[in-house]
Design a protein around this motif. Sequence first.
Motif, short mmCIF file in Angstrom:
data_model
loop_
_atom_site.label_atom_id
_atom_site.label_comp_id
_atom_site.label_asym_id
_atom_site.label_seq_id
_atom_site.Cartn_x
_atom_site.Cartn_y
_atom_site.Cartn_z
N LYS A 193 56.36 4.05 -32.14
CA LYS A 193 57.72 4.57 -32.16
C LYS A 193 58.69 3.63 -31.43
O LYS A 193 58.35 3.04 -30.41
CB LYS A 193 57.75 5.95 -31.52
N ASN A 194 59.87 3.51 -31.98
CA ASN A 194 60.92 2.69 -31.36
C ASN A 194 61.59 3.52 -30.27
O ASN A 194 62.34 4.45 -30.55
CB ASN A 194 61.93 2.26 -32.42
N THR A 195 61.31 3.19 -29.02
CA THR A 195 61.91 3.90 -27.87
C THR A 195 62.78 2.95 -27.06
O THR A 195 62.86 3.05 -25.84
CB THR A 195 60.80 4.47 -26.98
N SER A 196 63.41 2.02 -27.73
CA SER A 196 64.11 0.92 -27.04
C SER A 196 65.41 1.33 -26.37
O SER A 196 65.92 0.59 -25.52
CB SER A 196 64.40 -0.20 -28.04
N GLY A 197 65.98 2.49 -26.73
CA GLY A 197 67.32 2.85 -26.25
C GLY A 197 67.50 2.76 -24.74
O GLY A 197 68.38 2.02 -24.26
N PRO A 198 66.72 3.48 -23.94
CA PRO A 198 66.90 3.43 -22.48
C PRO A 198 66.69 2.04 -21.90
O PRO A 198 67.41 1.63 -20.98
CB PRO A 198 65.85 4.43 -21.96
N THR A 245 66.16 -11.56 -28.17
CA THR A 245 66.41 -12.97 -27.89
C THR A 245 67.62 -13.15 -26.98
O THR A 245 67.60 -13.92 -26.03
CB THR A 245 66.64 -13.73 -29.21
N ARG A 246 68.70 -12.42 -27.29
CA ARG A 246 69.92 -12.54 -26.48
C ARG A 246 69.68 -12.13 -25.03
O ARG A 246 70.29 -12.68 -24.11
CB ARG A 246 71.02 -11.67 -27.07
N LEU A 247 68.81 -11.14 -24.83
CA LEU A 247 68.56 -10.63 -23.49
C LEU A 247 67.31 -11.23 -22.85
O LEU A 247 66.91 -10.82 -21.76
CB LEU A 247 68.45 -9.10 -23.53
N SER A 248 66.69 -12.18 -23.53
CA SER A 248 65.53 -12.92 -23.00
C SER A 248 64.37 -12.01 -22.64
O SER A 248 63.77 -12.14 -21.56
CB SER A 248 65.95 -13.77 -21.79
N VAL A 249 64.08 -11.04 -23.51
CA VAL A 249 62.91 -10.19 -23.32
C VAL A 249 62.07 -10.23 -24.60
O VAL A 249 62.56 -10.62 -25.66
CB VAL A 249 63.30 -8.74 -22.99
N ASN A 250 60.84 -9.80 -24.48
CA ASN A 250 59.97 -9.75 -25.65
C ASN A 250 60.37 -8.60 -26.57
O ASN A 250 60.68 -7.50 -26.10
CB ASN A 250 58.51 -9.58 -25.22
N ARG A 251 60.32 -8.87 -27.84
CA ARG A 251 60.70 -7.86 -28.84
C ARG A 251 59.84 -6.61 -28.73
O ARG A 251 60.36 -5.48 -28.77
CB ARG A 251 60.56 -8.46 -30.24
N GLU A 252 58.52 -6.77 -28.57
CA GLU A 252 57.63 -5.62 -28.53
C GLU A 252 57.87 -4.78 -27.29
O GLU A 252 57.84 -3.55 -27.33
CB GLU A 252 56.16 -6.08 -28.57
N TRP A 253 58.15 -5.46 -26.15
CA TRP A 253 58.45 -4.70 -24.93
C TRP A 253 59.74 -3.91 -25.10
O TRP A 253 59.82 -2.74 -24.70
CB TRP A 253 58.58 -5.65 -23.75
N LEU A 254 60.75 -4.52 -25.70
CA LEU A 254 62.00 -3.82 -25.92
C LEU A 254 61.79 -2.62 -26.82
O LEU A 254 62.34 -1.54 -26.57
CB LEU A 254 63.03 -4.77 -26.54
N LYS A 255 60.99 -2.78 -27.84
CA LYS A 255 60.78 -1.69 -28.81
C LYS A 255 59.96 -0.55 -28.24
O LYS A 255 60.33 0.63 -28.40
CB LYS A 255 60.08 -2.24 -30.06
N GLY A 262 58.13 -0.67 -24.88
CA GLY A 262 57.88 -0.66 -23.45
C GLY A 262 56.53 -1.22 -23.07
O GLY A 262 56.17 -1.22 -21.89
N GLU A 263 55.78 -1.71 -24.04
CA GLU A 263 54.43 -2.23 -23.79
C GLU A 263 54.44 -3.76 -23.77
O GLU A 263 55.28 -4.39 -24.39
CB GLU A 263 53.46 -1.73 -24.85
N GLY A 264 53.47 -4.31 -23.04
CA GLY A 264 53.34 -5.76 -22.99
C GLY A 264 54.24 -6.38 -21.95
O GLY A 264 54.85 -5.72 -21.11
#
Length: 248
Positions: free
Chosen positions: A3-8, A53-63, A65-67
């Motif tokens: 699930k995409n929980t990236s909002g917070p 990419t703009r925020l210099s974080v991993n895509r999977e972590w953003l999506k 919270g893992e990794g």
Amino acid sequence: MKKNTSGPRFRALLRLANITTSGFAEFLNTAPQNVHNWYTRGVPAHCLEEVATRLSVNREWLKTGEGQKDARHLRVADESGNVFDAQAIRGVYTVVEPTDVDLPFYKEVPTATDPNKTHVVEDREESIRLPRSHLDSLEINHCDAICARMVGNSMAEKIEEGSTIAIDRGLTQIVDGQIYAVEHDGMLRIKYLHRIPGNALRMRSHNSGEYPDEILRREQIEEQNFRVLGWVFWWSTLNKRRPEVPFL
């Protein structure tokens, strides 16, 4: 599919970098409302890669919270095909200075454990936008500013019921006669505050005819979980009645 929980996480990243909703929206060439919606709905799948990419974080972590959070080995290409290390350009943004500031909205809601008790929490689905010049003129740190809604008529005719108020959490020291937002045993209250000898406190309503002064002794302040949220520096009040135009 996870699930995409990236909002917070997305919202927290912007706050950490001191980037406003409108500023990041302009950076991505999209509408501020789109970015605001991502706080609750999550960053859409087709934007996750660019935002990460703009925020210099991993895509999977953003999506999810893992990794690993930081994109230490993320490599991106510009329009000409040249490859760069994203970490090397971390924090470099070209953002037009926004004229407004988005203030998170707080309200009184029932607690999860007891529906008969309340507490004051952030409503992540709502925010209020104020001109940044209002905050700058009062030397208010943008991160300290929150908003809420006036409940009840204890402050009428000064602040009408339903008005939106803005609060500076950076000023919690009581200055006699100023208006403060307080959390009082889980209730959100807006009052004039006055110090009284013996570490006591007087709460005064503008509508003092219906709401007499309340005195809290030092032990009552502790027992009743009294907490000053901040100084009320702005409020919106809608006129109750549109004036009639004569001779029409």
